[in-house]
Design a protein around this motif. Structure first.
Motif, short mmCIF file in Angstrom:
data_model
loop_
_atom_site.label_atom_id
_atom_site.label_comp_id
_atom_site.label_asym_id
_atom_site.label_seq_id
_atom_site.Cartn_x
_atom_site.Cartn_y
_atom_site.Cartn_z
N LYS A 380 -53.64 18.40 24.38
CA LYS A 380 -54.99 18.17 23.86
C LYS A 380 -54.89 17.22 22.69
N SER A 381 -55.88 16.35 22.54
CA SER A 381 -55.89 15.46 21.37
C SER A 381 -56.49 16.23 20.20
N HIS A 382 -55.64 16.64 19.27
CA HIS A 382 -56.17 17.40 18.14
C HIS A 382 -56.94 16.51 17.20
N PRO A 428 -61.24 25.20 15.03
CA PRO A 428 -60.79 23.83 15.35
C PRO A 428 -61.76 22.76 14.86
N PRO A 430 -63.06 20.11 16.35
CA PRO A 430 -64.19 19.81 17.23
C PRO A 430 -65.16 20.97 17.39
N TRP A 469 -55.29 37.01 15.41
CA TRP A 469 -55.08 35.64 14.92
C TRP A 469 -56.38 34.83 15.01
N GLN A 470 -57.06 34.99 16.15
CA GLN A 470 -58.26 34.21 16.38
C GLN A 470 -59.13 34.91 17.42
N GLY A 504 -49.95 29.82 16.54
CA GLY A 504 -50.86 29.15 17.48
C GLY A 504 -50.13 28.46 18.62
N LYS A 541 -51.04 32.50 26.12
CA LYS A 541 -50.64 31.10 25.99
C LYS A 541 -49.14 31.03 25.87
N THR A 545 -54.36 27.96 27.12
CA THR A 545 -54.33 27.57 25.72
C THR A 545 -55.28 28.51 25.01
N ILE A 546 -55.29 28.48 23.68
CA ILE A 546 -56.16 29.41 22.96
C ILE A 546 -57.62 29.00 23.16
P1 XMP Z 1 -54.81 25.55 21.62
O1 XMP Z 1 -56.18 25.59 22.19
O2 XMP Z 1 -54.18 24.19 21.69
O3 XMP Z 1 -55.00 25.84 20.07
O4 XMP Z 1 -53.92 26.62 22.15
C1 XMP Z 1 -53.98 26.18 19.17
C2 XMP Z 1 -54.62 26.35 17.79
O5 XMP Z 1 -55.09 25.08 17.33
C3 XMP Z 1 -56.49 25.12 17.10
N1 XMP Z 1 -57.03 23.84 17.54
C4 XMP Z 1 -57.38 22.85 16.71
N2 XMP Z 1 -57.38 22.78 15.37
N3 XMP Z 1 -58.26 20.59 15.49
C5 XMP Z 1 -57.86 21.65 14.77
O6 XMP Z 1 -57.91 21.57 13.54
C6 XMP Z 1 -58.28 20.59 16.85
O7 XMP Z 1 -58.65 19.62 17.47
C7 XMP Z 1 -57.82 21.79 17.48
N4 XMP Z 1 -57.71 22.15 18.78
C8 XMP Z 1 -57.21 23.43 18.80
C9 XMP Z 1 -56.99 26.30 17.91
O8 XMP Z 1 -58.21 26.80 17.40
C10 XMP Z 1 -55.83 27.26 17.79
O9 XMP Z 1 -55.85 27.94 16.55
#
Ligand code: XMP
Length: 549
Positions: A380-382, A428, A430, A469-470, A504, A541, A545-546
């Motif tokens: 994913k593009s963070h 996150p 977004p 955690w979330q 995470g 995960k 993904t989360i």
């Molecule tokens: P995923 O969905 O990749 O998320 O398993 C892992 C952790 O990262 C957070 N997350 C983000 N945080 N910008 C952020 O600051 C982003 O674009 C972003 N995408 C995912 C997600 O909430 C989880 O804690």
């Protein structure tokens, strides 16, 4: 096979690299007494840093290729060599800079670290298949055969202790000056020591919890062997950082993008303590926030901390840009780009700034790259404000870049933030957009906001918030039929997600009991117009993904 096998290696094993501190990291006012951890790519290297910090001593990780430079910068009082997915006998496997062995500071080699040290100082390491003994993976017991400074006050001769092993290769001849101080069935050189040079090697991993006395052994190394006091505290860190920020910023102007999350908030409050009104915070309300989030940020920063705050109402332009878009990556890219555009416009209105403040954490700085050096796959593009500093010609102020998440929380408390704020779940960049698969509209955001608030309210009331955690709600692009009273309903499905995690990177599903989930479902369907069905997400995960997008 390899020294680190099960614990240190994995398919596409990652090597952690610490980015070079740029000049934007600022001048170091005074470097605390520290330990340098030389990383050979073990997946548990970060745990070594954690254990050392838990012993009250500051530590930094540097990849083996940058260890010499890190040594010169840090002037550490001790060095720890990590494990690795590689094997010392393998061609091209990493080595420690030889100069570290001549620097006159104590060294502890762990697993591969022990083997590479033995090899580089004149000993011998052989692959498991050559010795015909195989490796040792998992729980093992060692017997202490000699007194050693590492064991001070902890282990005595003749005792047996549980440790965690994960190696195939082993040291078959130790280097001159060393002697064996503990043995196990599979590793005759379970612990070796050269007390004169203060060099130690453990074949087992003291940094993992499965070595019950591991933390104490590492504390012995930093306190008794390296002679460090263990006086690295958050109060001291706060004072050092305030001085550093002042030295870096001078009379320049700083802007900080606030997300409402813990990291950017703690960074802003710390910077404000250092330079007062030279800091302006910008909070972009993109319409993808949780219920009352904007008001909470305004109250905290403007009213409580008296920090200059600009709140930008950008909901309409984000919704316009998201209209008709259903692809997760394109949604993310649009939000990231638009965020930067809004931020830039506001910075211009403020007359520009010399510095951009970010709440970058240590795990973000130690970046995983593939073991072969290639780029890792983008899942994913963070979205963060990366790209801004170059575009706007600003230097970075990143006062948290040496800290782990829980240390940031501790610093937040030190700065007067309450537990409820510092303990907030991550959110996150977004926002709700990646919790609304399909098209994002204001109406759908409003529905999700209400469901999410009810879910979190129930979690708080049940006293479960801190154990998770979330947790969040998701609005699915699916309508189903229901019945309420005597009427047919045809409405949206809401998904509930809750995970436990340490960073995470991996996550387990939180095991709510069925009564709790039924209670949430009932409240959500009764109180939120637009939702008539609730489901719980049971995916860990990996493979999920989360977030849902
Ligand atoms: P995923 O969905 O990749 O998320 O398993 C892992 C952790 O990262 C957070 N997350 C983000 N945080 N910008 C952020 O600051 C982003 O674009 C972003 N995408 C995912 C997600 O909430 C989880 O804690």
């Amino acid at each position: 096979m390899h020294a680190g096998q099960s614990l240190c290696s994995a398919p596409n094993a990652a090597v952690m690299t610490t980015h070079k501190p740029t000049d934007s990291a600022g001048p170091h006012v005074s470097m605390p007494d520290s330990i340098l951890i030389v990383d050979f790519g073990s997946q548990v290297t970060q745990l070594i840093a954690r254990r050392v910090r838990e012993a009250g001593v500051y530590s930094e990780i540097a990849p083996f290729s940058m260890a010499e430079e890190a040594f010169r910068r840090m002037r550490p009082k001790g060095i720890i060599l990590s494990g690795s997915p590689a094997g010392v006998p393998d061609e091209g496997s990493p080595r420690a800079p030889q100069s570290l062995f001549e620097a006159g500071v104590p060294i502890l080699g762990i697993c591969y670290g022990q083997q590479v040290m033995s090899h580089q100082l004149g000993g011998e390491v052989r692959p498991g298949h050559e010795t015909g003994e195989g490796g040792e993976f998992g729980r093992a017991f060692l017997t202490v055969s000699k007194e050693c400074k590492l064991f001070d006050g902890l282990w005595t001769v003749g005792e047996r202790h549980q440790v965690w092993m994960s190696h195939g290769d082993k040291v078959t001849r130790f280097a001159p000056g060393f002697e064996i101080v503990a043995t196990s069935d599979g590793a005759p050189f379970a612990v070796i020591a050269d007390e004169k040079r203060k060099f130690y090697g453990t074949q087992f991993h003291p940094e993992v919890v499965h070595t019950p006395d591991g933390g104490k052994l590492l504390a012995n190394f930093v306190h008794h062997v390296c002679g460090l006091q263990g006086d690295w505290t958050m109060a001291a860190y706060r004072d050092t950082k305030v001085a550093e920020i002042r030295a870096q910023v001078g009379d320049g102007k700083v802007i900080c993008g606030l997300s409402g999350g813990v990291d950017s908030s703690v960074a802003a409050i710390l910077i404000h303590e250092a330079i007062g009104a030279q800091l302006t915070c910008v909070f972009v309300d993109h319409g993808l926030l949780r219920l009352n989030e904007r008001e909470q940020v305004e109250t905290l920063f403007r009213d409580h901390y008296n920090i200059p705050l600009v709140v930008v109402d950008a909901e309409k332009r984000f919704m316009r840009g998201l209209a008709g878009e259903t692809d997760p990556e394109r949604k993310r890219k649009f939000i990231g780009g638009e965020f930067i555009a809004v931020f830039e416009e506001e910075a211009k209105k403020l007359g520009g700034a010399d510095f951009l403040a970010q709440g970058t954490l240590y795990p973000d700085v130690i970046e995983s790259v593939s073991f072969t050096g290639g780029p890792s796959v983008t899942i994913k593009s963070h979205h963060n404000v990366g790209g801004l500093p170059e575009r706007m010609n600003m230097s970075l102020v990143e006062p948290l870049r040496e800290l782990f998440k829980d240390e940031v929380r501790e610093l937040g408390r030190e700065l007067g933030l309450n537990d409820q704020f510092v303990g907030r779940h991550p959110f996150p960049g977004p926002g709700l957009a990646i919790r609304i698969p399909g098209e994002v509209t204001k109406e759908r955001c409003d529905i999700l906001r209400k469901a999410d608030a009810i879910y979190l309210d129930e979690i708080r009331k049940a006293g479960l918030y801190d154990a998770i955690w979330q947790a969040f709600a998701v609005l699915l692009p699916v309508k189903t039929v229901g019945v309420m009273g005597d009427y047919r309903t045809y409405d949206n499905v809401c998904g509930l997600r809750a995970v436990t995690s340490t960073d995470g990177m991996t996550a387990d599903v939180y095991p709510f009991d069925a009564t709790f989930l039924t209670g949430c479902a009932t409240r959500i369907v009764n109180e939120v117009q637009g939702i008539n069905r609730v489901v719980y997400d049971y995916t860990s995960k990996p493979p999920g993904t989360i977030e849902w997008e």
